[in-house]
Design a protein around this motif. Structure first.
Motif, mmCIF file in Angstrom:
data_model
loop_
_atom_site.group_PDB
_atom_site.id
_atom_site.type_symbol
_atom_site.label_atom_id
_atom_site.label_comp_id
_atom_site.label_asym_id
_atom_site.label_seq_id
_atom_site.Cartn_x
_atom_site.Cartn_y
_atom_site.Cartn_z
ATOM 1 N N ALA A 69 0.838 -1.203 0.000
ATOM 2 C CA ALA A 69 0.000 0.000 0.000
ATOM 3 C C ALA A 69 0.873 1.254 0.000
ATOM 4 O O ALA A 69 0.545 2.251 -0.662
ATOM 5 C CB ALA A 69 -0.943 -0.003 1.200
ATOM 6 N N ASP A 70 1.993 1.197 0.718
ATOM 7 C CA ASP A 70 2.892 2.360 0.707
ATOM 8 C C ASP A 70 3.460 2.578 -0.692
ATOM 9 O O ASP A 70 3.538 3.714 -1.166
ATOM 10 C CB ASP A 70 4.029 2.161 1.726
ATOM 11 C CG ASP A 70 3.768 2.953 2.992
ATOM 12 O OD1 ASP A 70 3.084 3.999 2.898
ATOM 13 O OD2 ASP A 70 4.231 2.533 4.069
ATOM 14 N N ALA A 71 3.867 1.497 -1.330
ATOM 15 C CA ALA A 71 4.386 1.623 -2.705
ATOM 16 C C ALA A 71 3.286 2.132 -3.640
ATOM 17 O O ALA A 71 3.528 2.975 -4.507
ATOM 18 C CB ALA A 71 4.927 0.276 -3.189
ATOM 19 N N ASP A 72 2.062 1.622 -3.441
ATOM 20 C CA ASP A 72 0.926 2.066 -4.261
ATOM 21 C C ASP A 72 0.711 3.566 -4.114
ATOM 22 O O ASP A 72 0.520 4.284 -5.090
ATOM 23 C CB ASP A 72 -0.371 1.358 -3.831
ATOM 24 C CG ASP A 72 -0.385 -0.116 -4.177
ATOM 25 O OD1 ASP A 72 0.341 -0.529 -5.095
ATOM 26 O OD2 ASP A 72 -1.139 -0.861 -3.515
ATOM 27 N N LEU A 73 0.726 4.038 -2.871
ATOM 28 C CA LEU A 73 0.448 5.458 -2.643
ATOM 29 C C LEU A 73 1.599 6.345 -3.105
ATOM 30 O O LEU A 73 1.369 7.491 -3.507
ATOM 31 C CB LEU A 73 0.085 5.709 -1.180
ATOM 32 C CG LEU A 73 -1.418 5.676 -0.888
ATOM 33 C CD1 LEU A 73 -2.125 6.885 -1.497
ATOM 34 C CD2 LEU A 73 -2.101 4.402 -1.373
#
Lengths: 218, 218
Positions: free
Chosen positions: A155-159
């Motif tokens: 999710a961090d990479a996605d954001l």
């Protein structure tokens, strides 16, 4: 270009092209004469987007239409485009049990996650707990923390990727392509993770039990 | 119990119960008289397993049949049951490009993963790269390492669970339920991860952009 060329270059049949146009996924081509319609490179690009969402992402035509509407809405914040993409992904039909929803909510709290109760992921994850409770004998609790940590990582990479898209849009570049990036990333990300999980599983199995019986692991 | 009771307790319609029996997913009940068949708790449990794989896992009836055959094969090592479950999961229709397969193979090598070229995850992940290349503008390379680390995390937890199941089977306990644990974990794990990813995305988005517009994040 004619529909025959559009079909050949996109790999989508003329019948499907007409169907997508009727359903509002694809803008209509320009009528240039009796029984003749002209299409542009924008149509080709749009068809590729549609096929990615349907073939690789597993979205229905209706879900694809909903996502594309969000991509096309000029004033919708990218943050909400992300929410629309999340909602469009397939979800279990039956509502999950209250106990499983509470377990997932508690797991989120353990990880310091602030989450809207209507988040579609709560329903999906809770349905998994229900499915497991109905048939599984092993201890699902033992794997939950690793899954939650993995979800945090992606999710961090996605954001980060969403932030890049937002920046590009702010810098005056194409807002539509930023929205497209958000949608495609959300939809395809699940598949990417599922694919890599199978590869990593085979590696982890090989480490524990030796190479697979075919003997041709590379 | 009669089929009406089995239907009520499992939530599966009598027509579907008969269909699963015809397709070999469910053992036939015992004929106890004219137009009357008796079912046991084992049938009920099997129906719950079938519905989990289909409703939550998204498997087709044919894929469910293949997975259940592996669960039922008394001599099949659990390691191969895992491979069968992997193969049963939905895969993209079109074969991925050679370039994307090579990119995924290189990513696996970067992570020290030993993987069989026929691993279904290679095809799935490569199809995502193709879909992205066709439409995405952002940089997929920037997210790949995080996805790979996440896959490693969950695969290790998955294989811990498989090991526990193997141990339970060795200790003379029920091999069929160990196999069932492996299959259900493989199939439902993707959904669990997808669900948690959406929750973690919302949390990460809230941290960066503030709470969602509804203002009722909890």
């Amino acid at each position: 270009m004619r529909i025959s060329e559009l079909s050949e270059r996109s790999g989508v049949s003329p019948a499907s092209i007409k169907y997508y146009a009727r359903e509002g996924l694809l803008p209509a081509g320009e009528r240039t004469g009796y029984n003749q319609t002209d299409y542009t490179d924008a149509h080709l690009e749009r068809l590729r987007l549609i096929r990615s969402l349907i073939d690789v992402g597993g979205l229905s035509v209706a879900a694809t239409a909903a996502v594309l509407t969000a991509v096309d809405a000029p004033d919708l914040p990218l943050n909400e485009v992300l929410g629309t993409a999340q909602q469009a992904l397939p979800q279990p039909v039956a509502p999950p049990s209250r106990a499983s929803v509470e377990r997932i909510t508690a797991l989120a709290a353990d990880h310091g996650w602030h989450v809207h109760p209507g988040n579609p992921g709560v329903r999906t994850a809770a349905a998994v707990l229900d499915g497991w409770a109905a048939v599984g004998r092993g201890d699902l609790e033992s794997v939950l923390p690793a899954y939650a940590r993995a979800a945090d990582l992606v999710a961090d990479a996605d954001l980060d990727a969403v932030s890049d898209a937002v920046e590009a849009a702010r810098a005056g570049r194409d807002r539509a392509s930023a929205a497209q990036t958000v949608v495609v990333g959300t939809v395809l990300g699940d598949q990417l993770l599922a694919g890599l999980r199978r590869i990593a599983q085979q590696n982890a199995a090989g480490r524990r039990y030796g190479p697979p019986p075919e003997g041709n692991s590379s």
